[in-house]
Design a protein around this motif. Structure first.
Motif, PDB file in Angstrom:
ATOM      1  N   GLN A   1       0.794  -1.223   0.000  1.00 35.19           N
ATOM      2  CA  GLN A   1       0.000   0.000   0.000  1.00 35.19           C
ATOM      3  C   GLN A   1       0.829   1.277   0.000  1.00 35.19           C
ATOM      4  O   GLN A   1       0.337   2.324  -0.418  1.00 35.19           O
ATOM      5  CB  GLN A   1      -0.952  -0.002   1.191  1.00 35.19           C
ATOM      6  N   THR A   2       2.078   1.207   0.484  1.00 33.18           N
ATOM      7  CA  THR A   2       2.874   2.434   0.581  1.00 33.18           C
ATOM      8  C   THR A   2       4.089   2.461  -0.341  1.00 33.18           C
ATOM      9  O   THR A   2       4.697   3.509  -0.513  1.00 33.18           O
ATOM     10  CB  THR A   2       3.395   2.644   2.019  1.00 33.18           C
ATOM     11  N   SER A   3       4.491   1.329  -0.874  1.00 27.23           N
ATOM     12  CA  SER A   3       5.721   1.188  -1.674  1.00 27.23           C
ATOM     13  C   SER A   3       6.981   1.453  -0.856  1.00 27.23           C
ATOM     14  O   SER A   3       8.044   1.690  -1.415  1.00 27.23           O
ATOM     15  CB  SER A   3       5.698   2.111  -2.902  1.00 27.23           C
ATOM     16  N   LEU A   4       6.864   1.439   0.469  1.00 30.73           N
ATOM     17  CA  LEU A   4       8.022   1.600   1.344  1.00 30.73           C
ATOM     18  C   LEU A   4       8.521   0.223   1.757  1.00 30.73           C
ATOM     19  O   LEU A   4       7.737  -0.720   1.869  1.00 30.73           O
ATOM     20  CB  LEU A   4       7.639   2.402   2.590  1.00 30.73           C
ATOM     21  N   LYS A   5       9.808   0.094   1.988  1.00 35.81           N
ATOM     22  CA  LYS A   5      10.390  -1.176   2.414  1.00 35.81           C
ATOM     23  C   LYS A   5      10.366  -1.280   3.929  1.00 35.81           C
ATOM     24  O   LYS A   5      10.650  -0.313   4.640  1.00 35.81           O
ATOM     25  CB  LYS A   5      11.829  -1.313   1.910  1.00 35.81           C
ATOM     26  N   VAL A   6      10.040  -2.474   4.419  1.00 36.32           N
ATOM     27  CA  VAL A   6      10.020  -2.743   5.851  1.00 36.32           C
ATOM     28  C   VAL A   6      11.316  -3.447   6.216  1.00 36.32           C
ATOM     29  O   VAL A   6      11.651  -4.479   5.644  1.00 36.32           O
ATOM     30  CB  VAL A   6       8.810  -3.623   6.235  1.00 36.32           C
ATOM     31  N   LYS A   7      12.046  -2.872   7.158  1.00 41.24           N
ATOM     32  CA  LYS A   7      13.302  -3.465   7.611  1.00 41.24           C
ATOM     33  C   LYS A   7      13.051  -4.532   8.670  1.00 41.24           C
ATOM     34  O   LYS A   7      13.624  -5.610   8.620  1.00 41.24           O
ATOM     35  CB  LYS A   7      14.214  -2.379   8.171  1.00 41.24           C
ATOM     36  N   ARG A   8      12.187  -4.200   9.642  1.00 44.55           N
ATOM     37  CA  ARG A   8      11.959  -5.117  10.761  1.00 44.55           C
ATOM     38  C   ARG A   8      10.568  -4.908  11.340  1.00 44.55           C
ATOM     39  O   ARG A   8      10.081  -3.788  11.429  1.00 44.55           O
ATOM     40  CB  ARG A   8      13.012  -4.872  11.842  1.00 44.55           C
ATOM     41  N   ILE A   9       9.950  -6.029  11.731  1.00 41.04           N
ATOM     42  CA  ILE A   9       8.674  -5.991  12.446  1.00 41.04           C
ATOM     43  C   ILE A   9       8.847  -6.780  13.731  1.00 41.04           C
ATOM     44  O   ILE A   9       9.241  -7.943  13.699  1.00 41.04           O
ATOM     45  CB  ILE A   9       7.535  -6.592  11.609  1.00 41.04           C
ATOM     46  N   SER A  10       8.576  -6.146  14.850  1.00 42.84           N
ATOM     47  CA  SER A  10       8.661  -6.802  16.154  1.00 42.84           C
ATOM     48  C   SER A  10       7.260  -6.983  16.702  1.00 42.84           C
ATOM     49  O   SER A  10       6.483  -6.029  16.781  1.00 42.84           O
ATOM     50  CB  SER A  10       9.477  -5.964  17.138  1.00 42.84           C
ATOM     51  N   VAL A  11       6.936  -8.222  17.074  1.00 37.29           N
ATOM     52  CA  VAL A  11       5.639  -8.511  17.679  1.00 37.29           C
ATOM     53  C   VAL A  11       5.863  -8.729  19.163  1.00 37.29           C
ATOM     54  O   VAL A  11       6.558  -9.651  19.561  1.00 37.29           O
ATOM     55  CB  VAL A  11       4.980  -9.747  17.039  1.00 37.29           C
ATOM     56  N   ASN A  12       5.311  -7.845  19.970  1.00 42.97           N
ATOM     57  CA  ASN A  12       5.419  -7.922  21.430  1.00 42.97           C
ATOM     58  C   ASN A  12       4.105  -8.434  21.983  1.00 42.97           C
ATOM     59  O   ASN A  12       3.093  -7.740  21.935  1.00 42.97           O
ATOM     60  CB  ASN A  12       5.733  -6.539  22.013  1.00 42.97           C
ATOM     61  N   VAL A  13       4.116  -9.665  22.507  1.00 40.80           N
ATOM     62  CA  VAL A  13       2.905 -10.245  23.071  1.00 40.80           C
ATOM     63  C   VAL A  13       2.779  -9.742  24.502  1.00 40.80           C
ATOM     64  O   VAL A  13       3.577 -10.091  25.376  1.00 40.80           O
ATOM     65  CB  VAL A  13       2.947 -11.789  23.016  1.00 40.80           C
ATOM     66  N   VAL A  14       1.776  -8.921  24.736  1.00 38.45           N
ATOM     67  CA  VAL A  14       1.571  -8.271  26.014  1.00 38.45           C
ATOM     68  C   VAL A  14       0.749  -9.145  26.954  1.00 38.45           C
ATOM     69  O   VAL A  14       0.964  -9.160  28.154  1.00 38.45           O
ATOM     70  CB  VAL A  14       0.895  -6.886  25.820  1.00 38.45           C
ATOM     71  N   SER A  15      -0.185  -9.907  26.374  1.00 39.54           N
ATOM     72  CA  SER A  15      -1.075 -10.716  27.187  1.00 39.54           C
ATOM     73  C   SER A  15      -1.645 -11.869  26.369  1.00 39.54           C
ATOM     74  O   SER A  15      -1.646 -11.816  25.145  1.00 39.54           O
ATOM     75  CB  SER A  15      -2.206  -9.847  27.743  1.00 39.54           C
ATOM     76  N   VAL A  16      -2.147 -12.880  27.087  1.00 43.53           N
ATOM     77  CA  VAL A  16      -2.845 -14.003  26.464  1.00 43.53           C
ATOM     78  C   VAL A  16      -4.222 -14.068  27.095  1.00 43.53           C
ATOM     79  O   VAL A  16      -4.364 -14.052  28.310  1.00 43.53           O
ATOM     80  CB  VAL A  16      -2.075 -15.336  26.712  1.00 43.53           C
ATOM     81  N   ARG A  17      -5.252 -14.102  26.251  1.00 43.08           N
ATOM     82  CA  ARG A  17      -6.638 -14.087  26.739  1.00 43.08           C
ATOM     83  C   ARG A  17      -7.381 -15.333  26.298  1.00 43.08           C
ATOM     84  O   ARG A  17      -7.077 -15.922  25.289  1.00 43.08           O
ATOM     85  CB  ARG A  17      -7.388 -12.874  26.194  1.00 43.08           C
ATOM     86  N   VAL A  18      -8.421 -15.664  27.055  1.00 45.96           N
ATOM     87  CA  VAL A  18      -9.266 -16.816  26.743  1.00 45.96           C
ATOM     88  C   VAL A  18     -10.234 -16.432  25.661  1.00 45.96           C
ATOM     89  O   VAL A  18     -10.824 -15.412  25.625  1.00 45.96           O
ATOM     90  CB  VAL A  18     -10.041 -17.279  27.999  1.00 45.96           C
TER      91      VAL A  18
END
Length: 115
Positions: free
Chosen positions: A98-115
């Motif tokens: 959608q932006t034509s920009l390159k992504v260097k890194r994506i970090s997924v921070n799992v803050v919580s786990v829910r039922v």
């Protein structure tokens, strides 16, 4: 973020990139919502819909590539690593397409786990 082409400039805000990333992440199986951690007391608020971008941080490195940090809440009984890989893949694809920009890194921070 400014992109120059033969007709002029295109200016894409960090908020717009965060909206794209948040919406792409929300479409992934196993994700309950995005998280916005407030204060030192560790309160976690589930963000969804239009507020999903509040769980996304966007930075631009010296090379003009994007660094995206996602703060998520995942479902219980689903392998977290698989959910994170799906989120990374979906966000990278959506943002780059959608932006034509390159992504260097994506970090997924799992803050919580829910039922």
């Amino acid at each position: 973020m400014k992109i120059k082409n033969e007709l002029g400039y295109i200016d894409i805000s960090r908020k717009a990139i965060a909206d794209i990333a948040g919406n792409a992440a929300m479409g992934c199986y196993g994700l309950v919502g995005m998280a916005h951690q407030r204060g030192k007391d560790g309160l976690i608020e589930i963000m969804s819909g239009e507020q999903a971008s509040k769980g996304v941080g966007v930075k631009i490195d010296d090379d003009g590539k994007l660094i995206i940090d996602l703060y998520v809440i995942v479902e219980q009984a689903i392998k977290i690593s698989v959910v994170a890989e799906n989120i990374i893949s979906a966000v990278k694809y959506s943002v780059e397409k959608q932006t034509s920009l390159k992504v260097k890194r994506i970090s997924v921070n799992v803050v919580s786990v829910r039922v």
